[in-house]
Design a protein around this motif. Structure first.
Motif, PDB file in Angstrom:
ATOM      1  N   GLY A  56       6.809   8.827   6.261  1.00  0.00           N
ATOM      2  CA  GLY A  56       7.094   9.798   5.203  1.00  0.00           C
ATOM      3  C   GLY A  56       6.234   9.618   3.978  1.00  0.00           C
ATOM      4  O   GLY A  56       6.677   9.866   2.843  1.00  0.00           O
ATOM      5  N   ILE A  57       4.978   9.180   4.173  1.00  0.00           N
ATOM      6  CA  ILE A  57       4.070   8.964   3.034  1.00  0.00           C
ATOM      7  C   ILE A  57       2.793   9.769   3.237  1.00  0.00           C
ATOM      8  O   ILE A  57       2.595  10.378   4.285  1.00  0.00           O
ATOM      9  N   GLY A  58       1.920   9.748   2.237  1.00  0.00           N
ATOM     10  CA  GLY A  58       0.708  10.542   2.273  1.00  0.00           C
ATOM     11  C   GLY A  58      -0.462   9.795   2.890  1.00  0.00           C
ATOM     12  O   GLY A  58      -0.347   8.637   3.317  1.00  0.00           O
ATOM     13  N   VAL A  59      -1.605  10.490   2.945  1.00  0.00           N
ATOM     14  CA  VAL A  59      -2.823   9.910   3.514  1.00  0.00           C
ATOM     15  C   VAL A  59      -4.007  10.163   2.585  1.00  0.00           C
ATOM     16  O   VAL A  59      -4.025  11.120   1.815  1.00  0.00           O
ATOM     17  N   ASP A  60      -4.977   9.277   2.669  1.00  0.00           N
ATOM     18  CA  ASP A  60      -6.268   9.452   1.990  1.00  0.00           C
ATOM     19  C   ASP A  60      -7.322   8.893   2.937  1.00  0.00           C
ATOM     20  O   ASP A  60      -7.467   7.678   3.067  1.00  0.00           O
ATOM     21  N   ALA A  84       0.848  -1.195   0.000  1.00  0.00           N
ATOM     22  CA  ALA A  84       0.000   0.000   0.000  1.00  0.00           C
ATOM     23  C   ALA A  84       0.886   1.248   0.000  1.00  0.00           C
ATOM     24  O   ALA A  84       1.958   1.264   0.612  1.00  0.00           O
ATOM     25  N   ASP A  85       0.409   2.282  -0.713  1.00  0.00           N
ATOM     26  CA  ASP A  85       1.210   3.494  -0.897  1.00  0.00           C
ATOM     27  C   ASP A  85       0.903   4.570   0.135  1.00  0.00           C
ATOM     28  O   ASP A  85       1.740   5.424   0.414  1.00  0.00           O
ATOM     29  N   LEU A  86      -0.341   4.565   0.624  1.00  0.00           N
ATOM     30  CA  LEU A  86      -0.816   5.661   1.469  1.00  0.00           C
ATOM     31  C   LEU A  86      -1.511   5.097   2.695  1.00  0.00           C
ATOM     32  O   LEU A  86      -2.018   3.965   2.681  1.00  0.00           O
ATOM     33  N   VAL A  87      -1.566   5.916   3.757  1.00  0.00           N
ATOM     34  CA  VAL A  87      -2.318   5.547   4.963  1.00  0.00           C
ATOM     35  C   VAL A  87      -3.763   6.011   4.789  1.00  0.00           C
ATOM     36  O   VAL A  87      -4.016   7.148   4.388  1.00  0.00           O
TER      37      VAL A  87
END
Ligand SMILES: [Zn+2]
Length: 426
Positions: free
Chosen positions: A208-212, A180-183
């Motif tokens: 250090g990753i993005g969220v949706d 998975a790329d994002l939280v």
């Protein structure tokens, strides 16, 4: 006939654009290199003739649930609201093997590709709570990572680890490790929404990753969007941050709504509206004057907020119907969201790609060559009739072609676009 897809093209010819121009487009390295009036200059080979078709920027799906798609028949849930859909899903999820998730997700992703969607952001459940192993919790993520790998080169797929309030951090991290790329998450459903929001944002910062996040998907109850916007305002500008649904925002009084929208704009938080699922799930407690359950689209657009639209759930406990077709979503944005057809198509194409952090796809030089060609005279007809006949191009390669055959009794038919017969002046 042998399957020849994907097939690179160096040009498309005789394509009609929504503004009425008929053009040829040259494509190099997956990017539009030149747009000229049809036949004005010689274009490179191989070329694809799109005579009779309307050429649109390819849509993108900014909020899907490929792990749940097409499970309605197997789950056989009661028709109901968000709470009953979650209960039905949680009762079914432990029975799913990876292969069944892969098969449903692959079938849905390919159907969306055939409909013209060349990029999907899918949420994937962190399966279970603190009592399950990491292996169990990551079944969905591993299945969707496999589908993403199978479809590489045909479409872009992003995955969001959808963490319920009772999923411990180590299982969310296991799903991130599985691809998975994002939280993701749904803080408004947590016993302490502010604490869950802070936990999910901290987890994303740590990695250090993005969220949706599913955000305030309720007509009543907690508002978390304001705190969300404030907490990501100082994030690095290239770290993704997206809020899906934002149903509650559409119920607030104008002053509070506008103050939150201003904070959303300052934080450059992308919003995704999901009309088909929220029209289905929300408003069941309102037998009269039933609300629509949509974010305040006009106000968000007027404020210049990055706004995309998607189809969300498709034939699962959260929505038994729908096609995952951007033209279906656009039609709902016109009828239920009161946007113009141009605005509606903008939300499922440029707006969706913007909230997904993807480069623009457009019929202009320098843009990524991702297109949907449909048999329609103009954009309104395309949205109204959602023709099944479609040609889909991703990075300059034809990736899907659908052709249908229709037979009707012979009639004298006047096409709506034929010019009226000239009547001599008397
Ligand atoms: Zn969702």
């Amino acid at each position: 006939m042998a399957n020849s897809l994907p097939r690179p093209v160096a040009a498309v010819r005789n394509a009609k654009l929504p503004d009425g121009r008929v053009v040829d487009l040259s494509i190099a390295s997956g990017v539009v290199s030149e747009v000229t009036a049809a036949g004005a200059v010689s274009t490179p080979e191989p070329a694809l003739d799109l005579s009779g078709r309307l050429l649109l920027p390819a849509p993108a799906e900014p909020h899907a649930h490929l792990d749940k798609a097409r499970s309605f028949d197997a789950v056989n849930p009661p028709l109901g609201d968000l709470g009953s859909a979650i209960d039905a899903w949680h009762a079914h999820a432990p029975t799913m093997g990876i292969e069944s998730i892969v098969e449903r997700a692959r079938a849905q992703a390919l159907a969306m590709l055939a409909a013209g969607i060349t990029a999907i952001r899918s949420h994937v459940d962190v399966l279970g709570d603190g009592r399950v192993s990491a292996g169990d919790a990551t079944r969905g993520a591993r299945a969707l990572a496999q589908v993403r790998e199978e479809l590489a080169g045909l479409m872009d797929i992003q995955l969001v680890a959808l963490a319920g309030p009772h999923c411990p951090d180590h299982l969310v991290e296991a799903v991130l490790d599985a691809g998975a790329d994002l939280v993701g998450g749904a803080p408004h459903l947590a016993p302490d929404p502010a604490a869950d929001l802070a936990r999910l944002l901290a987890l994303a910062e740590r990695r250090g990753i993005g969220v949706d996040l599913h955000t305030d998907e309720n007509l009543f109850g907690p508002v978390t969007l304001d705190a969300y916007a404030r907490m990501v305002r100082d994030w690095p500008s290239d770290r993704p941050r997206t809020a899906g649904h934002c149903v509650r925002l559409g119920t607030l009084d104008a002053a509070r709504r506008d103050a939150i929208i201003a904070d959303v704009k300052t934080a450059d938080l992308g919003i995704v509206t999901l009309p088909i699922t929220n029209l289905y799930l929300q408003g069941r407690d309102h037998p009269v004057a039933t609300p629509r359950g949509l974010a305040p689209l006009r106000e968000l657009l007027d404020a210049g907020v990055r706004l995309g639209a998607g189809a969300d759930n498709v034939r699962d406990p959260f929505n038994p119907v729908g096609r995952g077709d951007a033209l279906e979503t656009a039609a709902l944005l016109v009828t239920a969201g009161h946007l113009s057809p141009e605005e509606a198509y903008g939300l499922v194409s440029a707006g969706a790609r913007s909230v997904m952090g993807l480069p623009p796809a457009a019929t202009e030089a320098g843009a990524q060559a991702d297109f949907l060609a449909v048999r329609a005279e103009n954009l309104v007809e395309a949205i109204a009739t959602a023709p099944a006949d479609r040609v889909v191009i991703h990075r300059g390669r034809v990736v899907a072609i659908t052709e249908t055959r229709r037979e009707l009794p012979a009639m004298s038919v006047v096409r709506p676009h034929d010019p009226p017969a000239l009547v001599p002046a008397s």
